[in-house]
Design an enzyme around this catalytic site. Sequence first.
Site, PDB file in Angstrom:
ATOM      1  NE  ARG A  87      -3.315   2.522   2.662  1.00 54.44           N
ATOM      2  CZ  ARG A  87      -3.219   3.370   3.691  1.00 54.44           C
ATOM      3  NH1 ARG A  87      -2.538   3.047   4.775  1.00 54.44           N
ATOM      4  NH2 ARG A  87      -3.821   4.529   3.662  1.00 54.44           N
ATOM      5  CG  HIS A 131      -1.333   9.014   3.251  1.00 53.43           C
ATOM      6  ND1 HIS A 131      -1.383   7.665   3.561  1.00 53.43           N
ATOM      7  CD2 HIS A 131      -0.982   9.628   4.396  1.00 53.43           C
ATOM      8  CE1 HIS A 131      -1.059   7.483   4.830  1.00 53.43           C
ATOM      9  NE2 HIS A 131      -0.804   8.652   5.361  1.00 53.43           N
ATOM     10  CD  GLU A 176      -4.992   7.603   9.691  1.00 54.61           C
ATOM     11  OE1 GLU A 176      -4.535   8.709  10.032  1.00 54.61           O
ATOM     12  OE2 GLU A 176      -4.582   6.540  10.163  1.00 54.61           O
ATOM     13  CG  ASN A 306      -5.226   3.436   8.598  1.00 49.21           C
ATOM     14  OD1 ASN A 306      -5.396   2.423   7.924  1.00 49.21           O
ATOM     15  ND2 ASN A 306      -4.809   4.576   8.086  1.00 49.21           N
ATOM     16  CE1 TYR A 308       0.214   3.402  13.573  1.00 55.23           C
ATOM     17  CE2 TYR A 308      -1.827   4.281  12.682  1.00 55.23           C
ATOM     18  CZ  TYR A 308      -0.533   3.817  12.496  1.00 55.23           C
ATOM     19  OH  TYR A 308      -0.004   3.750  11.230  1.00 55.23           O
ATOM     20  CD  GLU A 370      -1.593   4.189   8.042  1.00 57.51           C
ATOM     21  OE1 GLU A 370      -1.288   4.667   9.154  1.00 57.51           O
ATOM     22  OE2 GLU A 370      -1.820   4.889   7.048  1.00 57.51           O
TER      23      GLU A 370
HETATM   24  C1  BGC Z   1      -1.016   7.969   9.179  1.00 58.53           C
HETATM   25  C2  BGC Z   1       0.441   7.769   8.822  1.00 58.53           C
HETATM   26  C3  BGC Z   1       1.294   8.037  10.048  1.00 58.53           C
HETATM   27  C4  BGC Z   1       0.917   7.037  11.121  1.00 58.53           C
HETATM   28  C5  BGC Z   1       1.740   7.147  12.396  1.00 58.53           C
HETATM   29  C6  BGC Z   1      -1.404   7.394  10.511  1.00 58.53           C
HETATM   30  O1  BGC Z   1      -2.300   8.263  11.120  1.00 58.53           O
HETATM   31  O2  BGC Z   1      -1.847   7.514   8.139  1.00 58.53           O
HETATM   32  O3  BGC Z   1       0.761   8.616   7.759  1.00 58.53           O
HETATM   33  O4  BGC Z   1       2.661   8.012   9.773  1.00 58.53           O
HETATM   34  O5  BGC Z   1      -0.419   7.237  11.472  1.00 58.53           O
HETATM   35  O6  BGC Z   1       1.535   8.378  13.014  1.00 58.53           O
END
Ligand code: BGC
Length: 457
Positions: A87, A131, A176, A306, A308, A370
């Site tokens: 991607r 992006h 995002e 995505n 985190y 992601e």
């Molecule tokens: C984004 C990436 C970024 C990653 C880590 C995501 O929100 O799509 O571009 O590097 O988070 O912060």
Amino acid sequence: MPVTASSADPTRVPRLPADFVWGASTAAYQIEGAADEDGKGASIWDTFVRRPGAVLDGHTGDVACDHYHRFDEDVALMRRLGLDAYRFSIAWPRVLPAGAGKVEPRGLDFYDRLVDALLDAGIEPTPTLFHWDLPQALEDEGGWLNRDTAYHFAEYATVVAERLGDRVKRWITLNEPFVHMSFGYGFGVHAPGRALLLDALPVAHHQLLAHGLTTTALRTNVPGAHVLIANNCTPVRLRSDARADEDAAAASAYDVLHNRLFNDPVLLGRYPDLSPYGMTDESWGGIVRDGDLASVAQPLDGLGINYYNPTWITAPADPSGGLPFDLAEPEETYERTAFGWPVVPDGLTELLTGLKARYGEALPPLWITENGCSQPAGTEDQARIDYLAGHIAAVAEASARGVDVRGYFTWSLLDNFEWAEGYHQRFGLVEVDFATGLRTPRASFAWYRDLIAAHRP
Ligand code: BGC
């Protein structure tokens, strides 16, 4: 099976189906460099990085990983990993330097060469069309606050689809839209650096309209197109000392603004109630026009997620501050990434099962587009391996509980330009020396390669 982050041996991570797609993600401005080459126009990031204080230590993406010149080397690394799919994003101002009108063939040529190199390596190209690097010329006309940007985006997508659509089948429209709206237009910490708080909301609709118009353009121009959007999603959590009324209301507001604002219209064809945030009628005062939501909600082949970490929320300490929530710290002691983000793999299972519970039959197959972490420089990165092991196990757990998850793209293949943090945060399976461009695979690279190999029939 409980999700733990201890499965450092890739053969011990719970199995996903044999046809599961293993990938890695990057984005144009974060890796390409060549910011002013081959006729490329300026993007809002080219402008923003020159604003004093905008990016830590004044770093820019002018050179970044120099992927524009070294993409063959990067595809060779992907081949060593055994990736099924890659991607990447296409820089709109490389293809249309002013955002609309004149096409720059050298920009298209670059992506053409990249796509061919990937296909030669047996890796499925999975481009994202946006992006965050909006052409500056369009920002000068109001950027995503201007409805015209959505139509320009669909025209740009058509140009790209006509050139690559014979070989590229899986497309991601936007990356995002929540983060671009909130960081770029709400808080001003990303390009274009506007701090409008809730007045940034029209940016959400214009991006989603762009997604809808572009989905139509892709289906028209690419036979067999497989279209996704990549949404940043977060489970919203309360602390154990939360007050049932105001903290719960704040968490619900946050869920609306971060998650539902971008998933409900795409999956259900309607927005959540935004009347507390100034949008007192369904048309948001004329911003949402007849027919828009039908376009936004047309069927998708998949939803990109995505992830985190979860987000902890309390009621705002200062209710006159303009936002209906405050971000809070969890009371639990979690491992932290170099960014300081809590490592919470079970949040990913919670997110995926929660999406299924919320959207039911309306939920298309999910793709993790992601997931990854920043860790200190160096190649002995056990913490990254633990992070990946825990989160991939969390995906397997959601899959075992009946969620249809088709693929996992880790963020990121390479250390790269981490937006406002410049080169200070390192998310790569491959370490990059930004002075020389030298790439050195980390221990996590070998781990991910072995994990992928262990899934092969
Ligand atoms: C984004 C990436 C970024 C990653 C880590 C995501 O929100 O799509 O571009 O590097 O988070 O912060």
